[in-house]
Design a protein around this motif. Sequence first.
Motif, PDB file in Angstrom:
ATOM      1  N   SER A  84       0.869  -1.179   0.000  1.00  0.00           N
ATOM      2  CA  SER A  84       0.000   0.000   0.000  1.00  0.00           C
ATOM      3  C   SER A  84       0.908   1.231   0.000  1.00  0.00           C
ATOM      4  N   THR A  88       1.338  -1.400   6.525  1.00  0.00           N
ATOM      5  CA  THR A  88       0.947  -2.772   6.210  1.00  0.00           C
ATOM      6  C   THR A  88      -0.344  -2.782   5.393  1.00  0.00           C
ATOM      7  N   ILE A  91      -4.454  -2.979   6.542  1.00  0.00           N
ATOM      8  CA  ILE A  91      -4.705  -2.290   7.813  1.00  0.00           C
ATOM      9  C   ILE A  91      -5.170  -0.878   7.462  1.00  0.00           C
ATOM     10  N   SER A  92      -6.497  -0.687   7.445  1.00  0.00           N
ATOM     11  CA  SER A  92      -7.118   0.550   6.931  1.00  0.00           C
ATOM     12  C   SER A  92      -6.615   0.849   5.522  1.00  0.00           C
ATOM     13  N   ASP A  93      -6.373  -0.183   4.768  1.00  0.00           N
ATOM     14  CA  ASP A  93      -5.882  -0.078   3.392  1.00  0.00           C
ATOM     15  C   ASP A  93      -6.467  -1.231   2.585  1.00  0.00           C
ATOM     16  N   PRO A 115       6.527  -2.082   9.090  1.00  0.00           N
ATOM     17  CA  PRO A 115       5.869  -0.971   9.773  1.00  0.00           C
ATOM     18  C   PRO A 115       4.339  -0.980   9.668  1.00  0.00           C
ATOM     19  N   SER A 116       3.735  -0.492  10.752  1.00  0.00           N
ATOM     20  CA  SER A 116       2.321  -0.118  10.742  1.00  0.00           C
ATOM     21  C   SER A 116       2.190   1.021  11.749  1.00  0.00           C
ATOM     22  N   PHE A 137     -10.192   4.132  11.298  1.00  0.00           N
ATOM     23  CA  PHE A 137     -10.698   5.505  11.160  1.00  0.00           C
ATOM     24  C   PHE A 137     -12.110   5.594  11.730  1.00  0.00           C
ATOM     25  N   ALA A 187      -0.143  10.926  18.362  1.00  0.00           N
ATOM     26  CA  ALA A 187       1.165  10.645  17.735  1.00  0.00           C
ATOM     27  C   ALA A 187       1.094  11.122  16.286  1.00  0.00           C
ATOM     28  N   ARG A 188       1.987  12.049  15.949  1.00  0.00           N
ATOM     29  CA  ARG A 188       1.929  12.648  14.603  1.00  0.00           C
ATOM     30  C   ARG A 188       3.226  12.417  13.846  1.00  0.00           C
ATOM     31  N   ILE A 190       4.890  10.012  12.553  1.00  0.00           N
ATOM     32  CA  ILE A 190       5.832   9.030  13.098  1.00  0.00           C
ATOM     33  C   ILE A 190       6.892   8.673  12.041  1.00  0.00           C
ATOM     34  N   GLU A 216       0.072  13.273   9.566  1.00  0.00           N
ATOM     35  CA  GLU A 216      -0.687  12.030   9.767  1.00  0.00           C
ATOM     36  C   GLU A 216      -0.724  11.704  11.256  1.00  0.00           C
ATOM     37  N   ILE A 217      -1.865  11.175  11.686  1.00  0.00           N
ATOM     38  CA  ILE A 217      -2.103  11.096  13.137  1.00  0.00           C
ATOM     39  C   ILE A 217      -2.636   9.732  13.576  1.00  0.00           C
ATOM     40  N   VAL A 218      -2.093   9.275  14.703  1.00  0.00           N
ATOM     41  CA  VAL A 218      -2.669   8.128  15.416  1.00  0.00           C
ATOM     42  C   VAL A 218      -3.047   8.625  16.808  1.00  0.00           C
TER      43      VAL A 218
HETATM   44  N1  SAM Z   1      -1.767   0.638   6.346  1.00  0.00           N
HETATM   45  C1  SAM Z   1      -1.258   1.735   7.113  1.00  0.00           C
HETATM   46  C2  SAM Z   1      -0.594   1.213   8.385  1.00  0.00           C
HETATM   47  O1  SAM Z   1      -0.304   0.023   8.461  1.00  0.00           O
HETATM   48  O2  SAM Z   1      -0.327   1.991   9.280  1.00  0.00           O
HETATM   49  C3  SAM Z   1      -2.331   2.771   7.416  1.00  0.00           C
HETATM   50  C4  SAM Z   1      -2.957   3.344   6.195  1.00  0.00           C
HETATM   51  S1  SAM Z   1      -4.227   4.510   6.534  1.00  0.00           S
HETATM   52  C5  SAM Z   1      -4.870   4.770   4.921  1.00  0.00           C
HETATM   53  C6  SAM Z   1      -3.341   5.987   6.786  1.00  0.00           C
HETATM   54  C7  SAM Z   1      -3.461   6.486   8.214  1.00  0.00           C
HETATM   55  O3  SAM Z   1      -2.485   5.847   9.026  1.00  0.00           O
HETATM   56  C8  SAM Z   1      -3.176   7.973   8.362  1.00  0.00           C
HETATM   57  O4  SAM Z   1      -4.322   8.759   8.100  1.00  0.00           O
HETATM   58  C9  SAM Z   1      -2.757   8.071   9.808  1.00  0.00           C
HETATM   59  O5  SAM Z   1      -3.879   8.029  10.645  1.00  0.00           O
HETATM   60  C10 SAM Z   1      -1.975   6.758   9.963  1.00  0.00           C
HETATM   61  N2  SAM Z   1      -0.557   6.994   9.638  1.00  0.00           N
HETATM   62  C11 SAM Z   1       0.114   6.557   8.555  1.00  0.00           C
HETATM   63  N3  SAM Z   1       1.401   6.952   8.601  1.00  0.00           N
HETATM   64  C12 SAM Z   1       1.544   7.651   9.739  1.00  0.00           C
HETATM   65  C13 SAM Z   1       2.640   8.327  10.364  1.00  0.00           C
HETATM   66  N4  SAM Z   1       3.836   8.363   9.804  1.00  0.00           N
HETATM   67  N5  SAM Z   1       2.419   8.944  11.543  1.00  0.00           N
HETATM   68  C14 SAM Z   1       1.200   8.914  12.134  1.00  0.00           C
HETATM   69  N6  SAM Z   1       0.135   8.292  11.576  1.00  0.00           N
HETATM   70  C15 SAM Z   1       0.304   7.666  10.409  1.00  0.00           C
END
Ligand code: SAM
Length: 277
Positions: A84, A88, A91-93, A115-116, A137, A187-188, A190, A216-218
């Motif tokens: 993606s 990973t 995972i939301s992908d 990574p995820s 999400f 967490a922003r 990352i 991007e945020i968790v």
């Molecule tokens: N498949 C991905 C994973 O394994 O983490 C996630 C994909 S999802 C479409 C994208 C979301 O993951 C972002 O909107 C954010 O919430 C989170 N995300 C991805 N990269 C990030 C990062 N570097 N720092 C913080 N959050 C991240």
Amino acid sequence: MPLEPGLYVAATPIGNLKDVTFRVIETLREADRILCEDTRQTGKLCAAYGVTTPRTAYHEHNAARVQDEIIAALKDGAAICLVSDAGTPLISDPGFRLVEAARAAGVNVIPLPGPSAAIAALSAAGAPTQQFFFAGFPPVKSEARLAFFKSIATVDATLIFYEGPSRIGDSLRAMMEAFGDRRAVVAREITKIHETFDADFLSGLAEKYRDGAKGEIVVIIDPPPQAEPALDADIDSFLLEAMKTMSLKDAAAATADAFALPKKAAYDRALAIKARR
Ligand code: SAM
């Protein structure tokens, strides 16, 4: 040694291109093709590591259309690598339907872990990790979002959410309404230059991110607070009070109910108190 045929589900970096495994790079190089959410995005990783394998698009808009052809190629013995844009796959992908269909067709499916964002955030947030609940999400519409948060408010685990930068303020406010003022971490970015971990109560974070945030945020949220275990002194004073008006057996039963104790434990305690008087 040539790659075994099958569908390789490969995790790729969530920011820092060095966070890719040797095995993923090797597989990307040797696969017959790479299925990408966005071929240009994956092109950056391929360029950094000299991967020249053909890339084709596999994303939510064409998944249903291209799936049969991919499964047919896999059944013919192809080695295909699914990635993606970041982290990973699945995972939301995209990818769940493809993996499901591949397994149903008897195709070998091989995970290439890495990574995820959810796990990276959890690993550094300082929140409890024995049990965690990845909630993905939240819904975008405010009513559905609040209902969703309320539906998981009693889950006895650390909660993990993905959220977009423009919605983070609204989401944190709704989280506070549904979960109460728990400790949380935003967490922003990352693994990127502006990586930040902001730990505070939800009220503080909702205020800080009221107007949104960049990147991007968790969001990681502590489990619900546990009821304090009853202190021995509390149990004894309850028993003493009860024994003033009830038989020893009834007082023990009332105490067992009040403190969720085994009846025998409350009875033995009542006997000990009686013996001391
Ligand atoms: N498949 C991905 C994973 O394994 O983490 C996630 C994909 S999802 C479409 C994208 C979301 O993951 C972002 O909107 C954010 O919430 C989170 N995300 C991805 N990269 C990030 C990062 N570097 N720092 C913080 N959050 C991240």
